[in-house]
Enzyme design. Structure first.
Site, PDB file in Angstrom:
ATOM      1  CG  ASN A  36      -3.311 -10.402   0.100  1.00  0.00           C
ATOM      2  OD1 ASN A  36      -4.437 -10.570  -0.377  1.00  0.00           O
ATOM      3  ND2 ASN A  36      -2.485  -9.467  -0.348  1.00  0.00           N
ATOM      4  CB  SER A 126       8.366   0.174  -1.700  1.00  0.00           C
ATOM      5  OG  SER A 126       7.590   1.065  -2.452  1.00  0.00           O
ATOM      6  CE1 TYR A 153       3.895  -1.591   1.854  1.00  0.00           C
ATOM      7  CE2 TYR A 153       3.932   0.485   0.639  1.00  0.00           C
ATOM      8  CZ  TYR A 153       4.313  -0.834   0.761  1.00  0.00           C
ATOM      9  OH  TYR A 153       5.125  -1.394  -0.182  1.00  0.00           O
ATOM     10  CE  LYS A 157       7.418  -2.945   2.228  1.00  0.00           C
ATOM     11  NZ  LYS A 157       7.802  -4.356   2.450  1.00  0.00           N
ATOM     12  CG  ASN A 183       4.364   1.176  -9.805  1.00  0.00           C
ATOM     13  OD1 ASN A 183       5.241   1.908  -9.381  1.00  0.00           O
ATOM     14  ND2 ASN A 183       3.085   1.382  -9.545  1.00  0.00           N
ATOM     15  CG  ASN A 203      -1.610  -2.420  -6.792  1.00  0.00           C
ATOM     16  OD1 ASN A 203      -1.619  -3.343  -6.003  1.00  0.00           O
ATOM     17  ND2 ASN A 203      -0.977  -1.296  -6.555  1.00  0.00           N
ATOM     18  CB  ILE A 221      -7.970   7.346 -15.396  1.00  0.00           C
ATOM     19  CG1 ILE A 221      -7.888   6.048 -16.200  1.00  0.00           C
ATOM     20  CG2 ILE A 221      -6.665   8.137 -15.456  1.00  0.00           C
ATOM     21  CD1 ILE A 221      -7.519   6.213 -17.658  1.00  0.00           C
ATOM     22  NE  ARG A 235       2.837   5.610  -9.227  1.00  0.00           N
ATOM     23  CZ  ARG A 235       2.439   6.889  -9.188  1.00  0.00           C
ATOM     24  NH1 ARG A 235       2.983   7.780  -9.992  1.00  0.00           N
ATOM     25  NH2 ARG A 235       1.498   7.275  -8.337  1.00  0.00           N
TER      26      ARG A 235
END
Ligand code: UDP
Length: 343
Positions: A36, A126, A153, A157, A183, A203, A221, A235
């Site tokens: 990636n 995270s 995901y 973590k 973030n 993102n 949004i 955030r």
């Protein structure tokens, strides 16, 4: 100066951290399989620092290759482990890929550390582990309850944090610092490195910059009917260079034996919550560009509001997020313009 292994070092946070480490005098060897990212990131790092990090194309799931790496670079004193899959939606579609990659990589490193006498590891975690904290836990500190993960995901973590905890309990001469990121946004002020989203961005900020650049017709949004002042989600957006610097401080803390116990956890955030709408409006104002948007349905699995209480990192690490949001949002746009030029 000590040599540090940075897994995922050509990625977004990894590349910025490599720069800060090298500028602090560390030698870095990057391990990355480029799934990636791309190898050109090394040129960006070299252009900023004036030195090129060592680089090995290795998949951290490959135990034998990692074992050889530790033999080749026998002077590694610490590891910063970024290499992981990170797309929430994809993890729902392909859970086993996420479990195999994210968990096996960490297990390999932890198994190899005592064999090669490497004592220190920093792990990228995270704020997703907190889920939606209740009102009494906002802003969220490290003692807030861990909530059931909403995606494979997020679960990787949590599981990785537990694996580290159990390993340290059984192997007292390994030290770990777990960093829970809020973030991360922004790019290096030189615009020589930044975020390189693959395909359509998930993102917010890459989507905003690509919309401003005309690559995407409009930003969607996701919901404006949340229980927040303007109805959009909140955030804690932290500048990626500030975040990178925290890793250097964490490593130095371990290398100089300043840790309290051999496992520590820190939230890395600014302590300030911003809504999606505030981000979009601030981005437009400071960069003097338009970002067409429309309000659409809520995105499944989104958390309404979360922001950090970074007091522990501020006090114990002596680290604080410094760059203001306006400058960070300017760096996002500068980086997008650079990407446009490179096309
Ligand atoms: N968001 C949005 N449109 C987008 C991408 C994100 O409105 O195209 C919102 C998303 O609903 C969330 C915030 O922006 O409230 C941050 O989302 P991101 O995916 O960047 O990070 P997350 O906090 O979900 O990990």
């Amino acid at each position: 100066m000590a040599r540090i292994l940075v897994t995922g070092g050509t990625g977004y946070i990894g590349s910025h951290t490599t720069v800060e480490l090298m500028q602090a005098g560390f030698d870095v060897v990057i391990v990355d399989n480029l799934m990636n990212s791309n190898v050109g990131v090394l040129d960006g790092i070299e252009a900023i620092v004036g030195r090129r990090p060592d680089y090995e194309n290795i998949d951290c799931v490959d135990y034998v290759a990692l074992d050889k790496l530790f033999e080749k670079y026998a002077d590694i004193e610490g590891i910063i482990h970024f290499a992981a899959y990170k797309a929430v939606g994809e993890s729902v579609e392909k859970p086993l890929q996420y479990y195999r990659n994210n968990i096996n990589s960490l297990v390999n490193l932890l198994e190899l550390m005592p064999i090669h006498k490497v004592k220190n590891i920093v792990f990228s975690s995270s704020c997703t582990v907190y889920g939606q904290p209740d009102a009494a836990h906002l802003p969220v500190n490290e003692n807030a309850p861990i909530q059931p993960a909403l995606s494979p995901y997020g679960n990787t973590k949590q599981i990785c944090e537990e694996i580290i905890h159990d390993t340290i309990h059984a192997t007292p001469n390994i030290n770990a610092i777990i960093l829970r990121y809020f973030n991360p946004i922004g790019a290096h002020p030189t615009a020589l490195i930044g975020e390189l989203p693959n395909g359509v961005p998930n993102n917010l900020l890459p989507y905003v910059t690509q919309t401003a650049a005309g690559i995407r017709p409009e930003l969607r949004i996701f919901g404006n009917d949340y229980d927040t002042p303007d109805g959009t989600c909140i955030r804690d957006y932290i500048d990626v260079v500030d975040l990178a610097k925290a890793h250097v401080v964490a490593l130095k803390r371990m290398l100089t034996n300043k840790q309290e116990g051999n496992e520590e956890i820190f939230n890395l955030g600014t302590g300030r919550g911003l809504s999606v709408m505030e981000i979009v409006e601030t981005f437009k104002r400071v960069n003097n560009v338009d970002v067409p948007y429309k309000i659409v349905e809520r995105r499944e699995g989104d958390i309404e509001k979360v922001w950090a209480d970074p007091t522990r990192a501020n006090k114990v690490l002596g680290w604080k997020a410094e760059r203001n949001t306006e400058d960070t949002l300017r760096s996002c746009w500068k980086w997008q313009l650079r990407l446009n030029e490179a096309k």
